[in-house]
Scaffold this active site. Structure first.
Site, short mmCIF file in Angstrom:
data_model
loop_
_atom_site.label_atom_id
_atom_site.label_comp_id
_atom_site.label_asym_id
_atom_site.label_seq_id
_atom_site.Cartn_x
_atom_site.Cartn_y
_atom_site.Cartn_z
N SER A 157 0.79 -1.15 -0.01
CA SER A 157 0.03 -0.12 -0.08
C SER A 157 0.95 1.18 0.14
O SER A 157 0.55 2.36 -0.56
CB SER A 157 -1.10 0.04 1.30
OG SER A 157 -1.87 -1.05 1.11
N HIS A 175 -6.61 -9.91 3.61
CA HIS A 175 -5.49 -10.60 4.39
C HIS A 175 -6.27 -11.75 5.07
O HIS A 175 -5.44 -12.55 5.54
CB HIS A 175 -5.02 -9.65 5.27
CG HIS A 175 -3.92 -8.67 4.55
ND1 HIS A 175 -2.74 -9.05 3.88
CD2 HIS A 175 -4.04 -7.28 4.40
CE1 HIS A 175 -2.14 -8.08 3.25
NE2 HIS A 175 -2.98 -6.89 3.60
N ASP A 207 -5.11 0.41 -4.69
CA ASP A 207 -3.57 0.32 -4.66
C ASP A 207 -3.21 -1.07 -4.94
O ASP A 207 -2.17 -0.96 -5.77
CB ASP A 207 -3.31 0.89 -3.18
CG ASP A 207 -3.84 0.06 -2.20
OD1 ASP A 207 -4.77 -0.59 -2.55
OD2 ASP A 207 -3.48 0.27 -0.86
#
Length: 605
Positions: A154, A358, A397
């Protein structure tokens, strides 16, 4: 007279040729065909007359309609200037007062949209062609690699947006040569725009940090907190509004809830510098959706991250949502620039889409994307009603998790299925359930395993995940996960629902997938139509607001040199090695074997 012996032509007539006689001929032929005799007065107003009258009336009506439409269009342009393409016209940059809202859907890839769209249809009983708001605003895609890897983090991804340059993973608006790069937010502030950041993670996290801070390593969140309020920043204060989490990095380590490594009280410093500070839901509600905001505003509404939307909704009296914060920021910045020649720049991040990726948690993922879609709609509504022209541009991103709406559960050829109703049955995220599990076990240390397992099955798995066919092995895994570090219990919960929903994941990290680009209208962001490098999004922001990033970079370096002379050496934190800041890609090192831990990765970046 005809010559003797000549015959008269059969069709010759002795009647004079005129327009009137032609009309009478037509009327006489009509009378012969229809058997209807027309009066003399009627013959004077024949087909030609009525044809001309009809044409005149039609022309009159058409002219009136054109005038009405022109008036309506002019009114629309005056009262709602942004419903049209307020952007590049004939290749020319926009001019005049304008606003730019940049939205970042951290970790959201194309499959996130597919998953959430189906989830929405199933959970709300909608038809299969019901889409998200985002779906009708898709204009392109972005390539995301950093200088150090084909898979960005990121920090490098947001540096591409903020500076318009590629950098290494972990860099917060710092280039591989270890020099800071001026950001669009800093340049906007110098040009006279008002500026703001809205997030659902810590306000010191990588994406927001890249717009208002410069550090060599993204983990320097204590230093980022200082720079965001203007302390230790060569340009001073560049932000007018911050809303999000991360309060712990602003409190001295002697205070409850602090996560700082020193005793600096950044909240007090902010107040002394003129910041208005809020820290809870009651104070946020007191802002009256932006109408009672006093800038600059520092809103730290959670110790760390604001909970996932699915869990936050059950704690609405404690935490505001992304869409609520977005609306408050928009209205307050709009009001603050009402009499200004410049507008504002606002970055809004759907931060925890990334965290759900994640965690490989499809439940949290779907609810996070739904809330981001709602916030996107809030911005569109603002642009439609606001009298200052503006544009919304959104992108990610990177993608997180390698998400797929498909999963092969067995060695045999798979069936073509994924089941969104399984995801829709859950009432909490895996993160929340993991916290509840550890809390329960820690308060029942002396309890036998079986009663705890029974509680896990009924209260967490059945009520929390909506799963009523859990196996003994799965319950055993959850119980044992409280006694070891790997796998964390949140991963076990997430895998249980992912397998049943047949949702696939390839990683707990990021992927190199191209990500979508969205805009309020295609014409407002013409340069971003199609496939682009992520740096081109930063260039678009620079060009739309007509900013001078080179000048800001020069100011940063001059200011940094001055700070160094005054003993401020190391304002960007500990330098990273040239290897870590490399501008070349890493190579394969023979690591292909499946294992629990190779000590080769980083955590949730």
């Amino acid at each position: 007279m005809m010559a003797k012996g000549q015959q008269e032509p059969l069709l010759q007539t002795s009647r004079p040729s005129s327009e009137g006689s032609s009309e009478r001929h037509i009327e006489e032929e009509d009378a012969l065909l229809t058997g209807t005799h027309k009066s003399q007065s009627s013959s004077r107003r024949g087909w030609g007359f009525w044809r001309e009258l009809g044409a005149f009336i039609w022309a009159l009506v058409a002219t009136a309609l054109v005038i009405i439409l022109a008036v309506l269009y002019q009114h629309q342009q005056t009262s709602h200037p942004n419903s049209s393409d307020d952007g590049w016209n004939d290749g020319n940059k926009p001019s005049g007062k304008r606003n730019l809202i940049f939205m970042v859907s951290d970790g959201m890839g194309p499959t996130s949209l597919s998953l959430t769209r189906s989830f929405k249809q199933i959970s709300q009983g909608l038809p299969f062609n019901e889409a998200l708001v985002l779906d009708s605003h898709l204009i392109g895609s972005s390539r995301t690699r950093s200088t150090s890897s084909l898979i960005t983090d990121s920090a490098a991804g947001a540096t591409a947006f903020s500076c318009g340059f590629k950098s290494y993973n972990g860099a917060i608006s710092v280039l591989p040569d270890h020099q800071p790069c001026g950001t669009v937010l800093e340049a906007a502030k110098k040009a006279g725009y008002m500026t703001g950041l809205v997030v659902t993670t810590r306000i010191t996290d990588a994406t927001p940090a890249c717009f208002a801070a410069h550090v060599n390593n993204r983990d320097e969140e204590d230093r980022i907190a200082e720079q965001e309020i203007g302390e230790g920043h060569p340009l001073g204060r560049v932000l007018d509004l911050m809303l999000g989490g991360g309060r712990c990095h602003f409190l001295p380590n002697s205070a409850a809830g602090s996560c700082r490594g020193d005793d600096k009280d950044i909240v007090t410093k902010a107040k002394e510098s003129g910041w208005n500070y809020i820290s809870d839901r009651a104070n946020f509600d007191g802002l009256e959706t932006g109408s009672a905001v006093k800038l600059p505003l520092l809103g730290l509404l959670a110790d760390t991250d604001i909970p996932y939307e699915i869990d936050r909704a059950n704690q609405n009296d404690i935490y505001p949502s992304l869409s609520e914060m977005a609306e408050t920021a928009l209205k307050s910045l709009s009001s603050a620039t009402k009499d200004s020649e410049k507008g504002f720049f606002l970055m809004i991040e759907g931060s925890r889409i990334d965290h759900a990726g994640h965690a490989n948690d499809p439940v949290a993922q779907a609810h996070e994307v739904m809330e981001y879609d709602k916030a996107f709609s809030v911005v569109l509504d603002f642009l439609d009603k606001d009298t200052t022209k503006g544009v919304l541009v959104g992108t990610s991103d990177h993608e997180t998790g390698g998400l797929a709406t498909a999963r092969q559960l067995h060695e045999t050829y798979p069936e073509y299925h994924w089941f969104p109703e399984v995801v829709a049955n859950a009432t909490h995220s895996s993160e929340y359930l993991s916290h509840e599990l550890h809390q329960h076990v820690s308060t029942h240390i002396a309890a036998a395993p079986e009663p705890i397992k029974t509680w896990i099955r009924s209260q967490l798995v059945k009520r929390g995940l909506g799963i009523d066919d859990s196996t003994d092995d799965e319950i055993d895994d959850l119980y044992e996960s409280t006694k070891k570090q790997w796998p964390p219990s949140s991963y076990v919960f997430a895998d249980m629902i992912s397998r049943r929903g047949q949702v696939g994941w390839t990683s707990h990290g990021h992927s190199a997938v191209d990500v979508n680009i969205y805009a309020s209208t295609p014409g407002a962001a013409k340069p971003l139509i199609g496939n682009h490098e992520n740096t081109e999004i930063g260039e678009f922001i620079r060009d739309y607001l007509d900013l001078d990033l080179e000048a800001i970079t020069g100011d940063l370096r001059t200011g940094a040199a001055s700070m160094q002379e005054q003993g401020g050496e190391g304002w960007m934190g500990e330098a990273v090695s040239d290897v870590d800041a490399q501008e070349t890609l890493d190579h394969y090192h023979g690591n292909f074997k499946r294992g629990q831990d190779c000590n080769c990765g980083i955590s949730h970046h």
